[in-house]
Design a protein around this motif. Structure first.
Motif, PDB file in Angstrom:
ATOM      1  N   LEU A 285      40.065  28.360  39.825  1.00 45.41           N
ATOM      2  CA  LEU A 285      40.149  28.833  41.204  1.00 45.41           C
ATOM      3  C   LEU A 285      40.850  27.814  42.102  1.00 45.41           C
ATOM      4  N   LYS A 286      40.586  26.540  41.879  1.00 44.31           N
ATOM      5  CA  LYS A 286      41.260  25.492  42.654  1.00 44.31           C
ATOM      6  C   LYS A 286      42.759  25.525  42.401  1.00 44.31           C
ATOM      7  N   HIS A 287      43.136  25.697  41.138  1.00 42.95           N
ATOM      8  CA  HIS A 287      44.559  25.772  40.809  1.00 42.95           C
ATOM      9  C   HIS A 287      45.185  27.028  41.399  1.00 42.95           C
ATOM     10  N   LEU A 288      44.445  28.129  41.394  1.00 42.00           N
ATOM     11  CA  LEU A 288      44.942  29.378  41.977  1.00 42.00           C
ATOM     12  C   LEU A 288      45.223  29.192  43.468  1.00 42.00           C
ATOM     13  N   GLU A 289      44.329  28.515  44.162  1.00 42.29           N
ATOM     14  CA  GLU A 289      44.518  28.265  45.593  1.00 42.29           C
ATOM     15  C   GLU A 289      45.777  27.446  45.866  1.00 42.29           C
ATOM     16  N   LEU A 290      46.135  26.578  44.935  1.00 38.82           N
ATOM     17  CA  LEU A 290      47.292  25.698  45.120  1.00 38.82           C
ATOM     18  C   LEU A 290      48.586  26.287  44.561  1.00 38.82           C
ATOM     19  N   ALA A 291      48.494  27.436  43.896  1.00 35.50           N
ATOM     20  CA  ALA A 291      49.679  28.057  43.294  1.00 35.50           C
ATOM     21  C   ALA A 291      50.695  28.398  44.385  1.00 35.50           C
ATOM     22  N   THR A 292      51.959  28.142  44.080  1.00 33.78           N
ATOM     23  CA  THR A 292      53.005  28.355  45.078  1.00 33.78           C
ATOM     24  C   THR A 292      53.880  29.569  44.792  1.00 33.78           C
ATOM     25  N   THR A 293      53.767  30.131  43.599  1.00 32.85           N
ATOM     26  CA  THR A 293      54.577  31.307  43.265  1.00 32.85           C
ATOM     27  C   THR A 293      53.677  32.443  42.793  1.00 32.85           C
ATOM     28  N   GLY A 294      54.197  33.636  42.871  1.00 26.52           N
ATOM     29  CA  GLY A 294      53.464  34.794  42.379  1.00 26.52           C
ATOM     30  C   GLY A 294      53.191  34.701  40.893  1.00 26.52           C
ATOM     31  N   GLU A 295      54.122  34.114  40.158  1.00 21.12           N
ATOM     32  CA  GLU A 295      53.955  33.959  38.715  1.00 21.12           C
ATOM     33  C   GLU A 295      52.793  33.017  38.398  1.00 21.12           C
ATOM     34  N   GLU A 296      52.720  31.923  39.136  1.00 19.36           N
ATOM     35  CA  GLU A 296      51.604  30.985  38.952  1.00 19.36           C
ATOM     36  C   GLU A 296      50.277  31.655  39.287  1.00 19.36           C
ATOM     37  N   GLN A 297      50.250  32.386  40.397  1.00 19.94           N
ATOM     38  CA  GLN A 297      49.025  33.068  40.802  1.00 19.94           C
ATOM     39  C   GLN A 297      48.577  34.051  39.726  1.00 19.94           C
ATOM     40  N   GLN A 298      49.515  34.820  39.194  1.00 20.44           N
ATOM     41  CA  GLN A 298      49.184  35.788  38.143  1.00 20.44           C
ATOM     42  C   GLN A 298      48.668  35.079  36.895  1.00 20.44           C
ATOM     43  N   HIS A 299      49.266  33.956  36.564  1.00 26.04           N
ATOM     44  CA  HIS A 299      48.855  33.159  35.399  1.00 26.04           C
ATOM     45  C   HIS A 299      47.384  32.754  35.534  1.00 26.04           C
ATOM     46  N   TYR A 300      47.021  32.203  36.687  1.00 25.95           N
ATOM     47  CA  TYR A 300      45.643  31.760  36.896  1.00 25.95           C
ATOM     48  C   TYR A 300      44.690  32.946  37.014  1.00 25.95           C
TER      49      TYR A 300
END
Length: 81
Positions: free
Chosen positions: A54-69
């Motif tokens: 969840l912490k990494h999701l909050e820091l994600a900067t792209t839609g791809e990163e968000q989807q990954h987490y």
């Protein structure tokens, strides 16, 4: 944080979670998450993995990163997971 199950059961549960990852980058991400948790001196369990994801999701900067987490977090809540 207190783990009430046996260490063997917790290890088995975490191994089962890791085995469900389909994409190598998922395993890579989870490996990094585990290292972060252990280096912080925390217990390795589903809750710790979820919090860190969840912490990494909050820091994600792209839609791809968000989807990954989001995918990895979703795997924690699949039946039998």
């Amino acid at each position: 944080m207190h783990h009430t199950g046996s260490p063997a059961a917790a290890a088995s549960e975490i191994a089962r979670y890791f085995s469900k990852t389909a994409h190598p980058s998922q395993q890579e991400t989870l490996g990094k998450i585990v290292v972060e948790i252990l280096q912080a001196g925390k217990h390795l369990n589903r809750k710790a993995i979820c919090i860190r994801l969840l912490k990494h999701l909050e820091l994600a900067t792209t839609g791809e990163e968000q989807q990954h987490y989001q995918t990895l977090i979703g795997m924690l809540f699949e039946p039998g997971g």
